[in-house]
Design an enzyme around this catalytic site. Structure first.
Site, PDB file in Angstrom:
ATOM      1  CG  ASP A   1     -11.228   1.522 -18.346  1.00  0.00           C
ATOM      2  OD1 ASP A   1     -10.707   0.763 -17.511  1.00  0.00           O
ATOM      3  OD2 ASP A   1     -11.857   2.552 -18.058  1.00  0.00           O
TER       4      ASP A   1
ATOM      5  CG  HIS B   1     -13.915   6.532 -15.770  1.00  0.00           C
ATOM      6  ND1 HIS B   1     -13.344   6.682 -17.006  1.00  0.00           N
ATOM      7  CD2 HIS B   1     -13.553   5.283 -15.351  1.00  0.00           C
ATOM      8  CE1 HIS B   1     -12.682   5.600 -17.327  1.00  0.00           C
ATOM      9  NE2 HIS B   1     -12.788   4.723 -16.333  1.00  0.00           N
ATOM     10  CD  GLU B   2     -13.684   3.889 -11.574  1.00  0.00           C
ATOM     11  OE1 GLU B   2     -14.199   2.754 -11.701  1.00  0.00           O
ATOM     12  OE2 GLU B   2     -12.570   4.182 -12.047  1.00  0.00           O
TER      13      GLU B   2
ATOM     14  CB  THR C   1      -1.889   3.187   4.018  1.00  0.00           C
ATOM     15  OG1 THR C   1      -0.773   2.399   3.612  1.00  0.00           O
ATOM     16  CG2 THR C   1      -2.279   4.121   2.903  1.00  0.00           C
TER      17      THR C   1
ATOM     18  N   GLY D   1       0.818  -1.204   0.000  1.00  0.00           N
ATOM     19  CA  GLY D   1       0.000   0.000   0.000  1.00  0.00           C
ATOM     20  C   GLY D   1       0.849   1.250   0.000  1.00  0.00           C
ATOM     21  N   PRO D   2       0.220   2.376  -0.315  1.00  0.00           N
ATOM     22  CG  PRO D   2      -1.305   3.923  -1.148  1.00  0.00           C
ATOM     23  CD  PRO D   2      -1.199   2.551  -0.609  1.00  0.00           C
ATOM     24  N   PRO D   3       2.560   4.851   1.026  1.00  0.00           N
ATOM     25  CG  PRO D   3       4.407   6.143   0.424  1.00  0.00           C
ATOM     26  CD  PRO D   3       3.164   5.543  -0.127  1.00  0.00           C
TER      27      PRO D   3
ATOM     28  CG  HIS E   1     -16.029   1.255 -15.479  1.00  0.00           C
ATOM     29  ND1 HIS E   1     -15.773   0.806 -16.740  1.00  0.00           N
ATOM     30  CD2 HIS E   1     -14.953   2.003 -15.130  1.00  0.00           C
ATOM     31  CE1 HIS E   1     -14.592   1.269 -17.151  1.00  0.00           C
ATOM     32  NE2 HIS E   1     -14.070   2.008 -16.184  1.00  0.00           N
TER      33      HIS E   1
ATOM     34  CE  LYS F   1       3.290   0.157   3.287  1.00  0.00           C
ATOM     35  NZ  LYS F   1       2.723   1.498   3.131  1.00  0.00           N
TER      36      LYS F   1
END
Ligand code: ADP
Ligand code: ZN
Length: 601
Positions: free
Chosen positions: A483, A406-407, A188, A184-186, A410, A190
C-alpha cells in the site's frame, strides 16, 4: 547393432586385401633391391608402400611388418625367406578393436535403459516416442464435485458449451480461447476443475505434467509435445491439461540448473503447436500454475494462454460447501455441522479439507464408532493444522484480526470518501498468490483524467489499512508495504509529473515525460541535473507532506467510525469475506448508512 560393427570391420579387411597385399619382409627387401618400390610410409612396426608398377596379381601397394635391421641383414645374407608377425597375430588386433567398442556400446545401452525407465522412451525411440499420457475417456467428474469456486466455474462453463458443440459454437464467428490458465495455490482444485470441464462436456481428458517434460535428452520433450497434440487432434473434441506449466514454461534464463536447452526446445514446440492449430478443431488446452509470475511471457500472449481463471483458497462458505461434497461418501453422525467445521479451518484448501474428512473417518474407525462425529473432526483439524503450520501456512488468530482491521480500514475509508471507487468485496483470505487479505473496489466508469481531490482520496484509501492498525491501538505491521509503495508512487507523480504541488508549482520534473529526442536537441540540459539540490529537497518534502495529509485524512475518517471499524473487523474474522450487501448492512447497523456522501473534507 554389434553385427553391424563386425560387418564394418570385415569389409575394411576385405578392402585393404584388394588394394594392397601383405608381404614377408624378405620379399620387401628383394623388391627394394629390384627397384620395384616407388615409395614407403614407415611406422614403428610396419612399412606400407607403393610399387612402381602393379605386380602380377594387380596389386599396386603392399604392407609388411618390420624386422629388426641387424637381424634382417643377417637373415638376408643366407637368403632365408622371413617375415615378422604383427604384434601377437590378427586375433589380438581384432580384440583390441572390438573390446573397447563392445565396452562403449554397453555403457551407451545402459544409459539408454536408464532414460527409458524415467519414462523418456529412450533415445532409440525418439522418433516415435509415445507420450506417457493419462487419458481418461470419461473423467466422471462434474461441476457438482467442485465447490467453493463459483467464479472459476462460471468462467469455465463457456468452455464446456464450446466443447459440447464446437461447430455450431463457431457459427457466428465466435472464438474460443485456445488456452485457459488456471491460477491458484496448490490444492485448490485446479486439476479437479479441468476434469470437471471434460466430464461436463463428455470429452476425453489428456493430461500431462510440465515437470515430466523436463527430460534428460534434448529433443525428447519436443517430440512428446508433438505427439500429445497429434493424439489430441485424433480425439477432438477433447481437453489437454498441462499441470505445473511453470516447470516447463518458466521464463528463459531463469533456470540456473541444467536441462536448459531441453526446456527451451520443449517450450518452443508447445508454442508452435498452440499457434498451429485452429480452435474450431475442438481442442482446448487448460493449464495450471501456482506461479504465474515466472511464466515465459511468450506463453501468455494472445492466441495462447490468454485467458486466466483465478482459483482462490475458499472462504468460510466455500469451505462448508467443499466439506459437503466430501461428506457425501462418509457416514456422518448427526452432530456434525459442516458450517462449524468450516469455522475451525481457516486457510484450508480443498485438498486439505478432503484430507480432513479422511482423517476424521480414520479417527472414528480407530475408536470403533458407528459414524464420524464432531469430535473426530476436531481431532483431525488439530492434526492437520499442526502439519500446515510447520510450513508456515495458517494465520494465527491475532494475525487474522490484524489483517481484518487493515482490510476493513481500506474498505471504510473507500466507503466514506467521494473520490474513491465503491467497495465490491473485502476479504482476509489471501487473494491469488503472495498477498494477505484484499479489498476489491469497482470503478463506476472508465476514467481518463483524475482530479487532485480524487488522487488524494485514493491515497487515503491506500493508507487506510495502516491507519486502521494504528487507530485500533495496534502496532505497525509489515502488511502495509505494498500500500505504501503504491501511495508513494501516486504522490511522486502528483509532484513531479502533474504539477499538483503548490510549493513547486506547475512544473514537470519527471524526465520520462519529455521525449528522448527533445533532450538530445538540448545537450547541455540533458547532461546537467534537471533540478538543483534545493529543488530535490523540496520535492521530497512535498511528497512526504502529501502522503502525510492522506494518512491524516484516513485516520480522521476511521477515528470517527471506530465502532464500525471494530465491529467490521470482528465480522470479517468470523465470515472472512464481506460483499457489498453485507457491508451496507454493517454500516446501517452502526448508524453510518450512506456515508459515501458525507465525506470528510
Ligand atoms: P490442484 O490441482 O489445484 O493442486 P487438485 O485439483 O489436485 O488441486 O485437488 C486435490 C484434491 O482436493 C481433489 O481431488 C479434491 O478431492 C480436493 N479438492 C480440491 N479443491 C476442491 C474443491 N474446490 N471442491 C472439492 N474438492 C476439492
Ligand atoms: Zn492493504
Amino acid at each position: 547393432m554389434i553385427a553391424a560393427f563386425f560387418g564394418l570391420i570385415l569389409s575394411q579387411l576385405l578392402w585393404t586385401g584388394q588394394a594392397s597385399k601383405t608381404i614377408p619382409y624378405s620379399e620387401f627387401l628383394q623388391d627394394l633391391r629390384g627397384g620395384r618400390v616407388a615409395e614407403v610410409v614407415l611406422s614403428d612396426t610396419s612399412i606400407q608402400g607403393k610399387y612402381t608398377a602393379p605386380d602380377a596379381e594387380g596389386h599396386r601397394s603392399f604392407a609388411t611388418t618390420r624386422v629388426e635391421p641387424g637381424l634382417a641383414a643377417e637373415l638376408d645374407r643366407y637368403h632365408v625367406r622371413f617375415s615378422a608377425s604383427p604384434g601377437g597375430g590378427w586375433l589380438a588386433t581384432l580384440l583390441s578393436w572390438v573390446v573397447p567398442i563392445v565396452f562403449w556400446v554397453g555403457i551407451w545401452w545402459f544409459m539408454l535403459r536408464g532414460a527409458a525407465r524415467q519414462g523418456a522412451g529412450g533415445l532409440l525411440a525418439i522418433g516415435k516416442s509415445r507420450v506417457k499420457l493419462y487419458v481418461e475417456s470419461d473423467t466422471g467428474v462434474t461441476f457438482d464435485d467442485v465447490a467453493g469456486v463459483d467464479e472459476a466455474k462460471a468462467e469455465l462453463r463457456e468452455v464446456v458449451a464450446f466443447l459440447r458443440d464446437p461447430v455450431s459454437y463457431g457459427r457466428l464467428g465466435a472464438h474460443m480461447p485456445k488456452g485457459v490458465l488456471l491460477v491458484g495455490p496448490p490444492g485448490t482444485g485446479k486439476t479437479l476443475l479441468a476434469k470437471a470441464v471434460a466430464g461436463e462436456a463428455g470429452v476425453p481428458f489428456f493430461s500431462i505434467s510440465g515437470a515430466e517434460f523436463v527430460e534428460m535428452f534434448v529433443g525428447v520433450g519436443a517430440a512428446r509435445v508433438r505427439d500429445l497434440f497429434e493424439q489430441a487432434h485424433n480425439h477432438a473434441p477433447c481437453i489437454i491439461f498441462i499441470d505445473e506449466l511453470d516447470a516447463l514454461g518458466s521464463a528463459r534464463g531463469l533456470s540456473v540448473l541444467g536441462g536448459h536447452d531441453e526446456k527451451e526446445q520443449t517450450l518452443d514446440q508447445l508454442l508452435a503447436e498452440m499457434d498451429g492449430f485452429d480452435t474450431r478443431s475442438g481442442v482446448v488446452i487448460l493449464a495450471a500454475t501456482n506461479r504465474p509470475e515466472i511464466l515465459d511471457p511468450a506463453l501468455l500472449r494472445a492466441g495462447r494462454f490468454d485467458r486466466h481463471v483465478l482459483v482462490d483458497r475458499p472462504d468460510r462458505t466455500g469451505r462448508a460447501q467443499i466439506l459437503k461434497v466430501h461428506l457425501r461418501t462418509a457416514k456422518i453422525a448427526s452432530d456434525v455441522d459442516p458450517d462449524k467445521v468450516a469455522g475451525l479451518t481457516p486457510g484450508f484448501t480443498g485438498a486439505d479439507l478432503a484430507n480432513l474428512v479422511n482423517e476424521a473417518a480414520l479417527h472414528a474407525t480407530r475408536r470403533d464408532a458407528e459414524a464420524v462425529a464432531m469430535e473426530d473432526f476436531t481431532a483431525g483439524v488439530e492434526r492437520i493444522v499442526a502439519g500446515l503450520e510447520q510450513h508456515g501456512r495458517l494465520m494465527n488468530p491475532k494475525e487474522r484480526l490484524t489483517i481484518a482491521r487493515h482490510e476493513m480500514g481500506h474498505a471504510l475509508v473507500a466507503l466514506s470518501l467521494p473520490g474513491a471507487d465503491p467497495v465490491h468485496k473485502v476479504s482476509i483470505i489471501p487473494h491469488g498468490i503472495g498477498s494477505l487479505g484484499y479489498t476489491m473496489q469497482r470503478p463506476t466508469e472508465d476514467r481518463f483524467i483524475l482530479s487532485r481531490g480524487e488522487l488524494a482520496d485514493r491515497m487515503a484509501v491506500l493508507l487506510g489499512g495502516r491507519a486502521a492498525e494504528l487507530v485500533c491501538g495496534g502496532d505497525l505491521s509489515t502488511g502495509a508495504a505494498d500500500d505504501l509503495a503504491k501511495a508513494t508512487d501516486t504522490a511522486r507523480a502528483m509532484v513531479l509529473r502533474y504539477g499538483m504541488s503548490d510549493k513547486i508549482g506547475h512544473v514537470v520534473y519527471d524526465d520520462q515525460s519529455r521525449p528522448y529526442l527533445d533532450r538530445l536537441n538540448e545537450p547541455n540540459v540533458a547532461q546537467t541535473r534537471e533540478h538543483s539540490e534545493a529543488t530535490a529537497a523540496l520535492i521530497d518534502k512535498e511528497v512526504r507532506s502529501i502522503l502525510q495529509a492522506a494518512f491524516e485524512k484516513a485516520t480522521h475518517v476511521l477515528e470517527e467510525r471506530r465502532g464500525t471499524l471494530e465491529a467490521g473487523a470482528q465480522l470479517l474474522v468470523d465470515r472472512e469475506t464481506l460483499d457489498e450487501d453485507e457491508l451496507r448492512q454493517l454500516l446501517a447497523r452502526t448508524g453510518l448508512a450512506g456515508t459515501q456522501s458525507t465525506a470528510a473534507a
